[in-house]
Design an enzyme around this catalytic site. Structure first.
Site, PDB file in Angstrom:
ATOM      1  CD  GLU A   1      -2.522  -1.299   2.675  1.00  0.00           C
ATOM      2  OE1 GLU A   1      -3.713  -1.630   2.708  1.00  0.00           O
ATOM      3  OE2 GLU A   1      -1.828  -1.104   3.688  1.00  0.00           O
TER       4      GLU A   1
ATOM      5  CB  CYS B   1      -0.310   1.371   7.198  1.00  0.00           C
ATOM      6  SG  CYS B   1       0.303   2.920   6.534  1.00  0.00           S
TER       7      CYS B   1
END
Length: 352
Positions: A86, A331
């Protein structure tokens, strides 16, 4: 770096001049170089060989999650081996200016109690090329200027030290990302040997230490790595860093309601870190990130009282906005959500 590009091409029997190596790097990482491609194009044969050797086309954008409330854009990438990582594009206060939050690993092994990535476990390190390509993918979609990069996404950057530093060098290279090296921040939960190496090498990048508690027992509960590298050792490493680099250390402090915002934390911080030049970033917990109900956001009055107490110590204190709240932008959340959805889809397919 251009010299590494040239060396890797040479190892596969492709000889390039120094200027060609710089143009190869710029072609993939510099939008300005691509705009000027008609003036000094890469030869078709060289482009094809570079693509074959470095597999540069295998970073797929699976999802983009834009939070309309704050403009944060979360990217989910799939790599050639199927791994997911990501990154986040973060708008800055100046319109049209952005920074990019990058991952350094697929998953993470640090097991921090309040972090969504901890639930993924560590799968592997990202290569410098994969990190740089994630940056380039975001920057190419950005209508504006990417001014900085911060390694605070999935993973512990200093646990992937060599690849992260190579990526940072590429991002700050004139033929690469063209970011001022001082606008690249490297985060760590406190890996003492790597902090000492960072200092000894005189790295120009900013160092951010995720502290979150200055009380040893409490910090070990929140950040288990503190059991391996106690706070006293972390302090001596930061002393070495400041002596070698003459830079202020930024401390990241995730605010947890009723856990790490009291006078005991202020006193412990003063006792351990009072002689260092710190900047403290207070970060609101993303409550949906991990273990909902176990940890909660600090209330506004609690947050303000803690900020006032820290300010009296003489440290610059900044409240950092925790963005993407409505779009699962903590995250690890986009990856874990995608994996869970994929598991449900597979289970549903088998039941048909």
């Amino acid at each position: 770096m251009p010299e590494e590009v040239a060396a890797q091409l040479q190892a596969h029997g492709v000889a390039v001049r120094a200027d060609e190596a710089r143009r190869v790097l710029a072609h993939y990482l510099s939008p300005m170089a691509r705009r000027d491609a008609k003036k000094r194009p890469l030869g078709k044969a060289l482009k094809a060989e570079v693509a074959r050797l470095f597999d540069l086309a295998r970073l797929e954008v699976l999802e983009r999650a834009t939070d309309p409330a704050d403009g944060f854009v979360k990217y989910l990438f799939r790599h050639a081996d199927g791994a997911l990582s990501e990154a986040v594009r973060i708008p800055l206060h100046r319109p049209g200016h952005f920074t990019v939050c990058l991952s350094s690993q697929v998953g993470c092994a640090m097991r921090c109690a309040f972090c969504a990535t901890a639930g993924l476990g560590l799968q592997r390190n990202l290569s410098a090329a994969e990190i740089a390509l994630a940056f380039a993918a975001i920057r190419d979609e950005t209508d504006g200027r990417v001014k900085g990069a911060v390694f605070m996404g999935q993973g512990e950057p200093l646990a992937n030290y060599d690849q992260v530093m190579r990526a940072a060098a590429v991002l700050s290279h004139p033929c690469g990302g063209r970011i001022d090296a001082r606008m690249i921040s490297i985060s760590t939960v406190g890996l003492v040997p790597q902090i000492r190496r960072f200092a000894a090498e005189g790295r120009p990048h900013r160092l951010i230490v995720s502290l979150t508690s200055a009380i040893p027992d409490k910090r070990r509960t929140l950040l288990p790595i503190a059991g391996r590298y106690p706070l006293a050792e972390l302090v001596t490493a930061l002393e070495a860093y400041q002596e070698a680099c003459n830079n202020r250390v930024t401390v990241a402090w995730v605010l947890l309601r009723g856990v790490n915002t009291g006078p005991d934390e202020v006193a412990a911080l003063r006792a351990l870190f009072g002689h260092l030049r710190l900047r403290i970033n207070l970060i609101d917990l993303n409550e949906t990130a991990r273990a909902p109900g176990v940890y909660a956001r600090a209330a506004e009055t609690e947050r303000q009282a803690f900020l006032d107490a820290l300010t009296k110590l003489g440290f610059p204190v900044v409240r950092r906005y925790s963005g993407g709240q409505t779009k699962h932008a903590a995250c690890g959340m986009l990856a874990s959500t995608f994996q869970e959805r994929s598991r449900r889809d597979r289970a549903a397919a088998k039941s048909i």
